[in-house]
Design an enzyme around this catalytic site. Sequence first.
Site, PDB file in Angstrom:
ATOM      1  CG  ASN A  63      -0.246   0.165   2.530  1.00  0.00           C
ATOM      2  OD1 ASN A  63       0.984   0.107   2.592  1.00  0.00           O
ATOM      3  ND2 ASN A  63      -1.001   0.343   3.605  1.00  0.00           N
ATOM      4  NE  ARG A 123      -9.732 -17.778  -2.197  1.00  0.00           N
ATOM      5  CZ  ARG A 123      -9.640 -17.665  -3.518  1.00  0.00           C
ATOM      6  NH1 ARG A 123     -10.365 -18.426  -4.296  1.00  0.00           N
ATOM      7  NH2 ARG A 123      -8.824 -16.774  -4.048  1.00  0.00           N
ATOM      8  CE1 TYR A 137       6.872  -4.056  13.409  1.00  0.00           C
ATOM      9  CE2 TYR A 137       8.341  -4.522  15.256  1.00  0.00           C
ATOM     10  CZ  TYR A 137       8.068  -4.581  13.894  1.00  0.00           C
ATOM     11  OH  TYR A 137       8.967  -5.166  13.032  1.00  0.00           O
ATOM     12  CE1 TYR A 191      -6.421 -18.080  10.603  1.00  0.00           C
ATOM     13  CE2 TYR A 191      -6.904 -19.353   8.634  1.00  0.00           C
ATOM     14  CZ  TYR A 191      -7.194 -18.294   9.476  1.00  0.00           C
ATOM     15  OH  TYR A 191      -8.256 -17.468   9.192  1.00  0.00           O
ATOM     16  CD  GLN A 193      -9.589 -23.423  14.187  1.00  0.00           C
ATOM     17  OE1 GLN A 193      -8.936 -22.642  14.876  1.00  0.00           O
ATOM     18  NE2 GLN A 193     -10.819 -23.160  13.801  1.00  0.00           N
ATOM     19  NE  ARG A 201      13.827   0.284   9.873  1.00  0.00           N
ATOM     20  CZ  ARG A 201      13.353  -0.695   9.124  1.00  0.00           C
ATOM     21  NH1 ARG A 201      13.286  -1.914   9.604  1.00  0.00           N
ATOM     22  NH2 ARG A 201      12.935  -0.469   7.888  1.00  0.00           N
TER      23      ARG A 201
HETATM   24  P1  NAD Z   1       9.523  -1.405   5.513  1.00  0.00           P
HETATM   25  O1  NAD Z   1       8.738  -0.386   6.273  1.00  0.00           O
HETATM   26  O2  NAD Z   1      10.615  -0.933   4.625  1.00  0.00           O
HETATM   27  O3  NAD Z   1       8.561  -2.322   4.629  1.00  0.00           O
HETATM   28  C1  NAD Z   1       7.241  -2.619   4.991  1.00  0.00           C
HETATM   29  C2  NAD Z   1       6.398  -2.600   3.723  1.00  0.00           C
HETATM   30  O4  NAD Z   1       5.055  -2.964   4.045  1.00  0.00           O
HETATM   31  C3  NAD Z   1       6.328  -1.220   3.072  1.00  0.00           C
HETATM   32  O5  NAD Z   1       6.550  -1.333   1.697  1.00  0.00           O
HETATM   33  C4  NAD Z   1       4.916  -0.743   3.386  1.00  0.00           C
HETATM   34  O6  NAD Z   1       4.431   0.188   2.447  1.00  0.00           O
HETATM   35  C5  NAD Z   1       4.165  -2.054   3.380  1.00  0.00           C
HETATM   36  N1  NAD Z   1       2.919  -2.051   4.152  1.00  0.00           N
HETATM   37  C6  NAD Z   1       2.726  -1.587   5.409  1.00  0.00           C
HETATM   38  N2  NAD Z   1       1.445  -1.771   5.776  1.00  0.00           N
HETATM   39  C7  NAD Z   1       0.824  -2.386   4.728  1.00  0.00           C
HETATM   40  C8  NAD Z   1      -0.495  -2.844   4.505  1.00  0.00           C
HETATM   41  N3  NAD Z   1      -1.453  -2.700   5.439  1.00  0.00           N
HETATM   42  N4  NAD Z   1      -0.795  -3.410   3.315  1.00  0.00           N
HETATM   43  C9  NAD Z   1       0.160  -3.548   2.358  1.00  0.00           C
HETATM   44  N5  NAD Z   1       1.434  -3.134   2.518  1.00  0.00           N
HETATM   45  C10 NAD Z   1       1.760  -2.556   3.702  1.00  0.00           C
HETATM   46  O7  NAD Z   1      10.084  -2.439   6.598  1.00  0.00           O
HETATM   47  P2  NAD Z   1      11.090  -3.665   6.423  1.00  0.00           P
HETATM   48  O8  NAD Z   1      12.283  -3.381   7.246  1.00  0.00           O
HETATM   49  O9  NAD Z   1      11.254  -4.028   5.011  1.00  0.00           O
HETATM   50  O10 NAD Z   1      10.281  -4.804   7.185  1.00  0.00           O
HETATM   51  C11 NAD Z   1       9.564  -5.813   6.472  1.00  0.00           C
HETATM   52  C12 NAD Z   1       8.968  -6.800   7.467  1.00  0.00           C
HETATM   53  O11 NAD Z   1      10.008  -7.405   8.231  1.00  0.00           O
HETATM   54  C13 NAD Z   1       7.996  -6.162   8.457  1.00  0.00           C
HETATM   55  O12 NAD Z   1       6.914  -7.045   8.661  1.00  0.00           O
HETATM   56  C14 NAD Z   1       8.820  -6.042   9.714  1.00  0.00           C
HETATM   57  O13 NAD Z   1       8.021  -6.108  10.867  1.00  0.00           O
HETATM   58  C15 NAD Z   1       9.747  -7.242   9.604  1.00  0.00           C
HETATM   59  N6  NAD Z   1      10.994  -7.016  10.353  1.00  0.00           N
HETATM   60  C16 NAD Z   1      11.974  -6.198   9.868  1.00  0.00           C
HETATM   61  C17 NAD Z   1      13.125  -5.978  10.612  1.00  0.00           C
HETATM   62  C18 NAD Z   1      14.254  -5.117  10.118  1.00  0.00           C
HETATM   63  O14 NAD Z   1      15.214  -4.903  10.866  1.00  0.00           O
HETATM   64  N7  NAD Z   1      14.248  -4.607   8.914  1.00  0.00           N
HETATM   65  C19 NAD Z   1      13.269  -6.586  11.867  1.00  0.00           C
HETATM   66  C20 NAD Z   1      12.230  -7.376  12.349  1.00  0.00           C
HETATM   67  C21 NAD Z   1      11.107  -7.609  11.575  1.00  0.00           C
HETATM   68  N1  UDP Z   2      18.553   5.002  18.121  1.00  0.00           N
HETATM   69  C1  UDP Z   2      19.396   6.079  18.379  1.00  0.00           C
HETATM   70  N2  UDP Z   2      19.398   7.127  17.515  1.00  0.00           N
HETATM   71  C2  UDP Z   2      18.614   7.154  16.386  1.00  0.00           C
HETATM   72  C3  UDP Z   2      17.757   6.059  16.131  1.00  0.00           C
HETATM   73  C4  UDP Z   2      17.745   5.003  17.024  1.00  0.00           C
HETATM   74  O1  UDP Z   2      20.137   6.076  19.364  1.00  0.00           O
HETATM   75  O2  UDP Z   2      18.693   8.167  15.640  1.00  0.00           O
HETATM   76  C5  UDP Z   2      18.574   3.862  19.050  1.00  0.00           C
HETATM   77  C6  UDP Z   2      17.202   3.443  19.564  1.00  0.00           C
HETATM   78  O3  UDP Z   2      16.840   4.190  20.700  1.00  0.00           O
HETATM   79  C7  UDP Z   2      17.448   1.973  19.871  1.00  0.00           C
HETATM   80  C8  UDP Z   2      18.460   1.540  18.815  1.00  0.00           C
HETATM   81  O4  UDP Z   2      19.062   2.737  18.343  1.00  0.00           O
HETATM   82  O5  UDP Z   2      18.032   1.831  21.143  1.00  0.00           O
HETATM   83  C9  UDP Z   2      17.833   0.800  17.632  1.00  0.00           C
HETATM   84  O6  UDP Z   2      16.759   1.575  17.173  1.00  0.00           O
HETATM   85  P1  UDP Z   2      15.946   1.204  15.858  1.00  0.00           P
HETATM   86  O7  UDP Z   2      14.814   2.185  15.761  1.00  0.00           O
HETATM   87  O8  UDP Z   2      16.852   1.100  14.697  1.00  0.00           O
HETATM   88  O9  UDP Z   2      15.386  -0.264  16.108  1.00  0.00           O
HETATM   89  P2  UDP Z   2      14.692  -1.024  17.337  1.00  0.00           P
HETATM   90  O10 UDP Z   2      14.636  -0.124  18.534  1.00  0.00           O
HETATM   91  O11 UDP Z   2      13.350  -1.378  16.828  1.00  0.00           O
HETATM   92  O12 UDP Z   2      15.577  -2.182  17.572  1.00  0.00           O
END
Ligand code: NAD
Ligand code: UDP
Length: 313
Positions: free
Chosen positions: A34, A106, A145, A159, A162, A186
Amino acid sequence: MRKQILVTGGAGFLGSHLCERLLNGGHEVVCVDNFYTGQKANISSLAQNQYFEVMRHDICFPLYVEVDEIYNLACPASPIHYQFDPVQTTKTSVHGSINMLGLAKRVKAKILLASTSEVYGDPKVHPQPETYWGNVNPLGPRACYDEGKRCAETLFFDYYRQHQLKIKVARIFNTYGPRMYVNDGRVVSNFVIQALRGEDITIFGDGSQTRSFCYVDDLIDGLIKLMNSPDDFTGPVNLGNTAEYSVFELAETIIKLTGSRSRIAFKPSPEDDPRQRQPDIALAKEKLNWQPSVNLTEGLNKTITYFKQIVGL
Ligand code: NAD
Ligand code: UDP
């Protein structure tokens, strides 16, 4: 054999790398997004591929496509984005998972959930094995989250029990690399951009909190290995790099690698910021024969090269 594969969140950071790898593996990919945090630029290089299709769709609403496999990645992952509209974040994890699980049921597709180390909350067990149930504040600003993903995991396992669905649950630890959004918020993208622009490096708290950073290519390997693992292996399985750094050490490393003159500025610590995080990846090693191969310096150098182009240096 060419498979039809759905990637939700396919225009995001991880999703776009996954789409690319699956196409390179000879598969047909339907990318659903989206564009809440996803970028068209992330997938523009794939547009010419006849086996790639993009659908603008919010997974909180039902979707009907014929596919063999579903990677459910849709969900904002950065705290500033998932906290901007917390109700939508929970809906994406819960309603979105229900819709994708319903689709998998499905069409009899195998389905993988991109879950997170956040299910462990502010962990009291270190490093975190999959058997640890976590320490999550269900009322705080991160709960939309953390609890959303915990409920998504519950749905996947219900799922499975079940309806005998073929499920895979990956618990992803902090991953970084090219195609992170410039305003993603991040820590790695923030620090690299700040260092390249010569701006203050914003450390939240005193910088002693730790994270373990995995380079994106390693993580994508892990996700694909998990999807292709035997049906009786569901996970949850941790995917992440075991090398643990404090946020202060990360800032110093990025300043050194970029040759930046940026100074460090300490800012208030966000509420419920986990103090430490490091994956126990014994299960991934045993069941998937997977472990990361890119170290922090190597991964950061690739990320810095990418962001230099993006910020026009
Ligand atoms: P990202 O924000 O770059 O990507 C998320 C994508 O999902 C985006 O393209 C966004 O537009 C899309 N999206 C969000 N809500 C949506 C919805 N309702 N319908 C359709 N699309 C939707 O984040 P990412 O880092 O690529 O993370 C991808 C997945 O991996 C996420 O589920 C995140 O929770 C998981 N994850 C990522 C990290 C990381 O460090 N990158 C760590 C743990 C888990
Ligand atoms: N963080 C920071 N400065 C920034 C962004 C993040 O010190 O500009 C810290 C944040 O408080 C956390 C760690 O870096 O302790 C990782 O943050 P991030 O948002 O990347 O991921 P998450 O907290 O989900 O692991």
